[in-house]
Design an enzyme around this catalytic site. Structure first.
Site, PDB file in Angstrom:
ATOM      1  N   ASN A   1      57.217  64.098 128.434  1.00 32.58           N
ATOM      2  CA  ASN A   1      56.082  63.265 128.822  1.00 32.58           C
ATOM      3  C   ASN A   1      54.817  64.103 129.019  1.00 32.58           C
ATOM      4  OD1 ASN A   1      57.960  61.289 128.768  1.00 32.58           O
ATOM      5  ND2 ASN A   1      58.187  61.096 130.984  1.00 32.58           N
TER       6      ASN A   1
ATOM      7  N   ASP B   1      52.196  62.853 130.847  1.00 28.27           N
ATOM      8  CA  ASP B   1      51.420  62.074 131.817  1.00 28.27           C
ATOM      9  C   ASP B   1      51.197  62.748 133.173  1.00 28.27           C
ATOM     10  OD1 ASP B   1      53.944  61.848 133.056  1.00 28.27           O
ATOM     11  OD2 ASP B   1      54.320  59.858 132.218  1.00 28.27           O
TER      12      ASP B   1
ATOM     13  N   HIS C   1      56.183  68.700 125.212  1.00 28.61           N
ATOM     14  CA  HIS C   1      55.231  68.081 124.280  1.00 28.61           C
ATOM     15  C   HIS C   1      53.794  68.216 124.762  1.00 28.61           C
ATOM     16  CE1 HIS C   1      58.594  65.356 122.369  1.00 28.61           C
ATOM     17  NE2 HIS C   1      58.698  66.624 122.058  1.00 28.61           N
TER      18      HIS C   1
ATOM     19  N   CYS D   1      40.165  73.476 122.120  1.00 25.94           N
ATOM     20  CA  CYS D   1      39.341  73.376 120.917  1.00 25.94           C
ATOM     21  C   CYS D   1      40.245  73.358 119.686  1.00 25.94           C
ATOM     22  CB  CYS D   1      38.376  74.563 120.851  1.00 25.94           C
ATOM     23  SG  CYS D   1      37.402  74.543 119.343  1.00 25.94           S
TER      24      CYS D   1
ATOM     25  N   CYS E   1      39.014  76.988 117.835  1.00 28.82           N
ATOM     26  CA  CYS E   1      39.278  78.319 118.401  1.00 28.82           C
ATOM     27  C   CYS E   1      40.306  78.280 119.525  1.00 28.82           C
ATOM     28  CB  CYS E   1      37.973  78.949 118.904  1.00 28.82           C
ATOM     29  SG  CYS E   1      37.343  78.207 120.443  1.00 28.82           S
TER      30      CYS E   1
ATOM     31  N   CYS F   1      32.541  77.521 120.505  1.00 33.25           N
ATOM     32  CA  CYS F   1      32.330  77.594 119.052  1.00 33.25           C
ATOM     33  C   CYS F   1      31.784  76.301 118.448  1.00 33.25           C
ATOM     34  CB  CYS F   1      33.634  77.979 118.353  1.00 33.25           C
ATOM     35  SG  CYS F   1      34.803  76.621 118.207  1.00 33.25           S
TER      36      CYS F   1
ATOM     37  N   GLY G   1      65.768  58.570 130.606  1.00 38.41           N
ATOM     38  CA  GLY G   1      64.682  57.813 129.980  1.00 38.41           C
ATOM     39  C   GLY G   1      64.212  58.319 128.635  1.00 38.41           C
TER      40      GLY G   1
ATOM     41  N   ASN H   1      69.858  55.667 131.797  1.00 38.14           N
ATOM     42  CA  ASN H   1      69.043  54.886 130.849  1.00 38.14           C
ATOM     43  C   ASN H   1      69.587  53.451 130.846  1.00 38.14           C
ATOM     44  OD1 ASN H   1      67.849  53.812 128.412  1.00 38.14           O
ATOM     45  ND2 ASN H   1      67.522  55.909 127.731  1.00 38.14           N
ATOM     46  N   PRO H   2      68.729  52.450 130.992  1.00 36.25           N
ATOM     47  CA  PRO H   2      69.245  51.070 130.992  1.00 36.25           C
ATOM     48  C   PRO H   2      69.828  50.645 129.653  1.00 36.25           C
ATOM     49  CG  PRO H   2      66.841  51.102 131.344  1.00 36.25           C
ATOM     50  CD  PRO H   2      67.288  52.525 131.244  1.00 36.25           C
TER      51      PRO H   2
HETATM   52  P1  OAD Z   1      61.291  56.427 123.587  1.00 38.02           P
HETATM   53  O1  OAD Z   1      60.310  55.321 123.668  1.00 38.02           O
HETATM   54  O2  OAD Z   1      61.835  56.804 122.265  1.00 38.02           O
HETATM   55  O3  OAD Z   1      62.538  56.074 124.522  1.00 38.02           O
HETATM   56  C1  OAD Z   1      62.356  55.597 125.829  1.00 38.02           C
HETATM   57  C2  OAD Z   1      63.716  55.419 126.459  1.00 38.02           C
HETATM   58  O4  OAD Z   1      63.501  55.056 127.815  1.00 38.02           O
HETATM   59  C3  OAD Z   1      64.577  54.325 125.829  1.00 38.02           C
HETATM   60  O5  OAD Z   1      65.879  54.835 125.548  1.00 38.02           O
HETATM   61  C4  OAD Z   1      64.636  53.241 126.916  1.00 38.02           C
HETATM   62  O6  OAD Z   1      65.885  52.544 126.939  1.00 38.02           O
HETATM   63  C5  OAD Z   1      64.457  54.077 128.165  1.00 38.02           C
HETATM   64  N1  OAD Z   1      63.935  53.358 129.328  1.00 38.02           N
HETATM   65  C6  OAD Z   1      63.121  52.271 129.381  1.00 38.02           C
HETATM   66  N2  OAD Z   1      62.856  51.919 130.665  1.00 38.02           N
HETATM   67  C7  OAD Z   1      63.512  52.803 131.446  1.00 38.02           C
HETATM   68  C8  OAD Z   1      63.632  52.989 132.859  1.00 38.02           C
HETATM   69  N3  OAD Z   1      63.025  52.194 133.733  1.00 38.02           N
HETATM   70  N4  OAD Z   1      64.397  54.023 133.306  1.00 38.02           N
HETATM   71  C9  OAD Z   1      65.020  54.857 132.431  1.00 38.02           C
HETATM   72  N5  OAD Z   1      64.939  54.728 131.104  1.00 38.02           N
HETATM   73  C10 OAD Z   1      64.201  53.720 130.606  1.00 38.02           C
HETATM   74  O7  OAD Z   1      60.620  57.679 124.338  1.00 38.02           O
HETATM   75  P2  OAD Z   1      61.015  59.219 124.250  1.00 38.02           P
HETATM   76  O8  OAD Z   1      62.475  59.382 124.077  1.00 38.02           O
HETATM   77  O9  OAD Z   1      60.364  59.885 125.377  1.00 38.02           O
HETATM   78  O10 OAD Z   1      56.533  62.429 121.139  1.00 38.02           O
HETATM   79  O11 OAD Z   1      60.299  59.649 122.924  1.00 38.02           O
HETATM   80  C11 OAD Z   1      60.333  60.996 122.538  1.00 38.02           C
HETATM   81  C12 OAD Z   1      59.043  61.391 121.883  1.00 38.02           C
HETATM   82  O12 OAD Z   1      58.739  60.468 120.836  1.00 38.02           O
HETATM   83  C13 OAD Z   1      57.828  61.300 122.785  1.00 38.02           C
HETATM   84  O13 OAD Z   1      57.646  62.443 123.583  1.00 38.02           O
HETATM   85  C14 OAD Z   1      56.718  61.157 121.803  1.00 38.02           C
HETATM   86  C15 OAD Z   1      57.321  60.146 120.888  1.00 38.02           C
HETATM   87  O14 OAD Z   1      56.830  60.140 119.588  1.00 38.02           O
HETATM   88  C16 OAD Z   1      55.324  62.785 120.743  1.00 38.02           C
HETATM   89  O15 OAD Z   1      54.333  62.094 120.894  1.00 38.02           O
HETATM   90  C17 OAD Z   1      55.314  64.129 120.091  1.00 38.02           C
END
Ligand code: OAD
Length: 260
Positions: free
Chosen positions: A88, A90, A105, A113, A116, A147, A184, A210-211
């Site tokens: 994340n 955030d 990430h 920049c 540079c 730059c 998550g 994970n739900p």
């Molecule tokens: P995803 O959107 O692929 O997956 C989110 C996961 O969170 C899913 O498996 C959901 O079931 C789960 N989820 C939803 N609500 C939840 C909750 N309240 N508690 C726990 N889990 C929950 O997101 P990421 O796996 O983070 O990369 O995605 C990986 C990367 O893909 C990101 O970092 C981003 C994206 O493209 C870049 O931008 C480089």
């Protein structure tokens, strides 16, 4: 206990931040990543890309860490040796107080920049705006004072490598832990998705929170179908009840405690 945690967008879902792949609100269900999250997209239309990250930063600045983030930070207060490797961008883990944090990430709040690589004196995306900008609003990126190049968000885009230091440290933290928590994430995006697989290969217990089922669920020692806040709370309670007991770490134990 040495606990390494891999987190993804679902960790922040309860803070009101959209995930990427959960329909219908997931970001990649509504926006084309090829137009927003690649170096080529930025080259082609920097104002579209910067405006989109400005929108995301404004949302994040209004959000607060949820009980899942806070619960992970509290595991450290309970005496556990915790490393969080997050996908994340955030900054909610640091706002919750997690001490050892690895940004796989990058971060929304580490602009640099595009020419540079210099960091600006003030982080432009951290600037609080009265109103959240519209989702597709364009905004020219600020320029670099060194730059004159365009500033870009400090996140990892598709086609880019992970930052070397955090990635190496995450691999080490996975190799050295007693328990790997995976919270998550859909576990679809590599190389981050390789971390739980490395733990499993090493025989380290892997607990997923994970739900929804994911690519990892069938392989994890336990998969709790809970939102992050409830999963972390349940874990903290169980660690309190049986902290230090080797039994807690037996894969079979995890499995039968977790399911059913
Ligand atoms: P995803 O959107 O692929 O997956 C989110 C996961 O969170 C899913 O498996 C959901 O079931 C789960 N989820 C939803 N609500 C939840 C909750 N309240 N508690 C726990 N889990 C929950 O997101 P990421 O796996 O983070 O990369 O995605 C990986 C990367 O893909 C990101 O970092 C981003 C994206 O493209 C870049 O931008 C480089």
């Amino acid at each position: 206990m040495r606990i390494t945690v891999v987190t993804g967008a679902g960790m922040s879902a309860e803070s009101g931040i959209p995930t990427f792949r959960d329909a219908p609100a997931g970001l990649w269900a509504r926006f084309d990543p090829q137009r927003l999250a690649t170096p080529e997209a930025f080259e082609e239309d920097p104002a579209l890309v910067w405006g989109w990250y400005r929108w995301r930063a404004a949302l994040v600045l209004r959000a607060r860490p949820n009980p899942g983030h806070l619960g992970l930070a509290r595991l450290e207060d309970d005496g556990h040796d915790v490393t969080v490797a997050t996908q994340n961008v955030d900054a909610l883990h640091e706002r919750a107080g997690s001490g050892r944090l690895l940004h796989l990430h990058g971060s929304l709040f580490a602009s640099r920049c595009s020419q540079c690589a210099a960091a600006p004196a003030f982080e432009p995306l951290r600037e609080y705006l009265e109103a959240v900008p519209a989702e597709g609003a364009r905004e020219e990126p600020p320029t670099c004072s060194a730059c004159g190049g365009r500033l870009r968000p400090g996140v990892v885009w598709f086609g880019e490598g992970l930052p070397e230091g955090p990635w190496r440290q995450a691999q080490e933290a996975v190799a050295d832990c007693d328990l790997l928590l995976v919270i998550g994430t859909s576990n679809l995006v590599y190389p981050a998705a390789a971390l739980p697989l490395a733990a499993l290969e090493a025989g380290t217990p892997v607990l997923e929170i994970n739900p929804q089922p994911t690519a990892l669920s069938a392989h994890a020692n336990a998969s709790w179908r809970l939102p992050a806040s409830e999963g972390v709370e349940r874990l903290a309670t169980r660690l309190h009840q049986s902290a230090g007991t080797e039994n807690l770490l037996l894969p079979g134990k995890w499995k039968c405690r977790a399911r059913g």
